[in-house]
Write a protein that holds these residues in place. Structure first.
Motif, PDB file in Angstrom:
ATOM      1  N   THR A 240      29.446 -15.566  32.243  1.00 47.85           N
ATOM      2  CA  THR A 240      29.278 -17.062  33.200  1.00 47.85           C
ATOM      3  C   THR A 240      30.628 -17.486  33.798  1.00 47.85           C
ATOM      4  OG1 THR A 240      29.389 -18.505  31.381  1.00 47.85           O
ATOM      5  CG2 THR A 240      27.273 -17.632  31.647  1.00 47.85           C
TER       6      THR A 240
ATOM      7  N   GLU B 267      32.242 -20.124  34.081  1.00 48.44           N
ATOM      8  CA  GLU B 267      32.585 -21.543  33.715  1.00 48.44           C
ATOM      9  C   GLU B 267      33.767 -21.646  33.223  1.00 48.44           C
ATOM     10  OE1 GLU B 267      29.552 -22.101  30.593  1.00 48.44           O
ATOM     11  OE2 GLU B 267      27.842 -22.338  32.065  1.00 48.44           O
TER      12      GLU B 267
ATOM     13  N   ARG C  75      36.763 -22.494  30.667  1.00 49.33           N
ATOM     14  CA  ARG C  75      36.634 -22.714  29.406  1.00 49.33           C
ATOM     15  C   ARG C  75      37.960 -21.955  28.804  1.00 49.33           C
ATOM     16  NH1 ARG C  75      33.329 -18.539  31.420  1.00 49.33           N
ATOM     17  NH2 ARG C  75      33.799 -16.208  30.582  1.00 49.33           N
TER      18      ARG C  75
ATOM     19  N   PRO D 186      37.092 -18.558  35.285  1.00 50.82           N
ATOM     20  CA  PRO D 186      36.914 -19.112  34.163  1.00 50.82           C
ATOM     21  C   PRO D 186      38.175 -19.956  33.773  1.00 50.82           C
ATOM     22  CG  PRO D 186      35.862 -17.181  33.659  1.00 50.82           C
ATOM     23  CD  PRO D 186      36.729 -16.924  35.031  1.00 50.82           C
TER      24      PRO D 186
END
Length: 522
Positions: free
Chosen positions: A21, A23, A25, A129
């Motif tokens: 994904t 995202e 992080r 990310p």
């Protein structure tokens, strides 16, 4: 792109982030994350390098194709590839910053052509990310600067990444150019960068900081196998040879920076390549007047850590951080310390030889260090253009008087009336010593000039030149980008039709944003 030979060594052989994904992080136990570029709204090709295209296996005709536009804007994915962003850390301005990673860069793939390997990377192709609080996009002004500068450096003979293409994305990007609370929308753009790889000092720092020693060993051995095939021996011997190679190529790169007057502006460890090539062109600049304390980076304006004169020392400091990252594989500090100590000693010796060659002196004597030191001091007595001064030394002949020699380089002075009294005396004294020293050289004036002209560029990408092309591009006129690209392909040639670019920084550029003041904002 029918002749592109895809080779995904990095993603096949090294650990990937299992979370796919996109995202923001922290990513552990992985060297990269799969991520697709953000599709641009309406991409348009501004410029492409035919020589770089040929280098990686793309034909001249393919550059004008819709496929080229789509792939190198991020609109389409090359068949057989999976784009990815790399995970790395780094020291920024001397402080540990932890995980950084490709926040606005996405690697499309690796390709093989003529027994060479290249990584194709889009800068400004969207969030990853590792984007932290940013959008992963880039604006036109910074993209033009990166595109032109990488190619300018290549033709100057400075180790560097290359630029394949420069495109408008068709999107508007919000940026605060001076970080002063006044953001504004700018045109978005995308550059395709090309390098053997984009592995950085910080790539190894990341792994060691997390005590992922199995991954560290795997990654170092992968890097040696794929990019340093000449290295052999027992594992510990290979690790040391690897570090020595990185130190040697880094020293060579910095030496070239000092030779042409280039200031990187943000020499964080995440911006240092293990290939000893210049990467990440952000708030860079060329010296206008010779000033060892100058840095173009507004973020560094107080401490001037990355000033021109400090670049060799910062390179050694960065290598020290890389040594720390490699230490767990060796468990012995002294071999690494020996390489670090020899870095500056060897640099100082090479610097002397390089500087003398800029003066047209190709045999070194013990007294030459004084000649260099005195000149460096004189160049700072009054604003003196570095590029013009060294280039115009080619006008001097052995039989000239000191006064006549000074007359021949006077165009380099920004404030000619300051060359008087003690300043004038210092220059006359130096030129007297310089002319005597030239008499001891066996080369004829003609031979000396030919060698000097291959070392001292006539044309460099001054910030005001880049800014002029940016201002025109903002109005939809990309002709100046093309003109500067052509100019910078032959920086050591006279190019009489381009003489207007062999000029000191104009007064209007002295304090203009983009010319003397730059930030990391892109």
């Amino acid at each position: 792109m029918k002749n592109l030979k895809i080779n995904n060594r990095f993603t096949v052989e090294l650990p990937a982030d299992p979370n796919e994904t996109n995202e923001i992080r922290q990513v552990s136990n992985a060297l990269f994350s799969y991520v697709n570029p953000t599709k641009p709204a309406d991409p348009k090709l501004i410029h492409a390098s035919e020589s770089v295209a040929e280098l990686v296996g793309i034909s001249k005709d393919e550059i004008q194709s819709e496929s080229f536009l789509n792939i190198f804007s991020g609109r389409e994915i090359l068949p057989g590839t999976r784009p990815y962003a790399m995970c790395y850390a780094g020291h920024q301005f001397g402080n540990w910053a932890g995980q950084l990673g490709d926040g606005r860069a996405i690697n499309l793939t690796e390709v093989e052509h003529n027994n060479q390997f290249f990584t194709l990377q889009l800068k400004g192709a969207g969030k990853t990310p590792y984007s932290r609080t940013a959008d992963g996009l880039a604006v036109l002004r910074s993209s033009i600067r990166e595109y032109l500068c990488a190619e300018a450096m290549y033709y100057l003979g400075v180790p560097t990444t290359r630029s394949l293409s420069l495109m408008l994305s068709g999107d508007e990007v919000l940026r605060d150019i001076l970080y002063n609370g006044n953001p504004a929308y700018e045109k978005g753009a995308i550059v395709c960068r090309v390098a053997p790889s984009f592995i950085r000092f910080g790539s190894f720092e990341m792994i060691t900081s997390r005590n992922e020693l199995k991954n560290l060993k795997q990654f170092v051995e992968y890097t040696i196998k794929q990019y340093f095939p000449e290295i052999h021996g027992e594992p510990t011997e290979q690790y040391l040879q690897f570090f020595q190679k990185v130190a040697d190529t880094t020293r060579d790169m910095i030496l070239h920076w000092q030779r042409v007057g280039f200031v990187h502006g943000v020499m964080n460890t995440d911006n240092m390549s293990i290939h000893g090539i210049t990467i990440d062109y952000g708030p860079y600049g060329w010296l206008e007047n010779y000033d060892p304390n100058w840095t173009p980076n507004t973020t560094d304006s107080q401490n001037r850590r990355y000033r021109f004169g400090n670049q060799p020392q910062v390179a050694q400091w960065n290598l020290y951080q890389l040594a720390n990252a490699l230490y767990p594989l060796l468990n012995e500090a002294k071999p690494l310390e020996d390489i670090l100590e020899s870095f500056i000693n060897t640099f100082d010796s090479d610097y002397k030889e390089m500087f003398l060659s800029k003066l047209g002196i190709f045999t070194s004597t013990e007294t030459d260090s004084g000649l260099i030191t005195d000149l460096e001091e004189n160049l700072q007595l009054s604003e003196t253009d570095m590029t013009i001064f060294f280039r115009n030394l080619n006008r001097i002949k052995k039989e000239d008087t000191a006064e006549y020699a000074l007359e021949k380089i006077k165009d380099a002075f920004y404030i000619p009336e300051e060359i008087a009294n003690n300043v004038l005396d210092n220059w006359i004294t130096w030129f007297s010593l310089y002319l005597k020293r030239l008499e001891t050289e066996e080369l004829s004036d003609e031979e000396r000039v030919a060698k000097m002209n291959a070392i001292n560029p006539k044309y460099v990408l001054r910030n005001y030149m880049a800014q002029l092309s940016i201002d025109a591009a903002d109005q939809g006129d990309f002709s100046l980008v093309s003109e500067l690209y052509s100019l910078l392909q032959k920086p050591y040639d006279e190019q009489p039709e381009m003489e207007k670019w062999f000029a000191k920084r104009p007064d209007w550029a002295r304090s203009k944003v983009g010319c003397s003041m730059l930030s990391c904002s892109s």
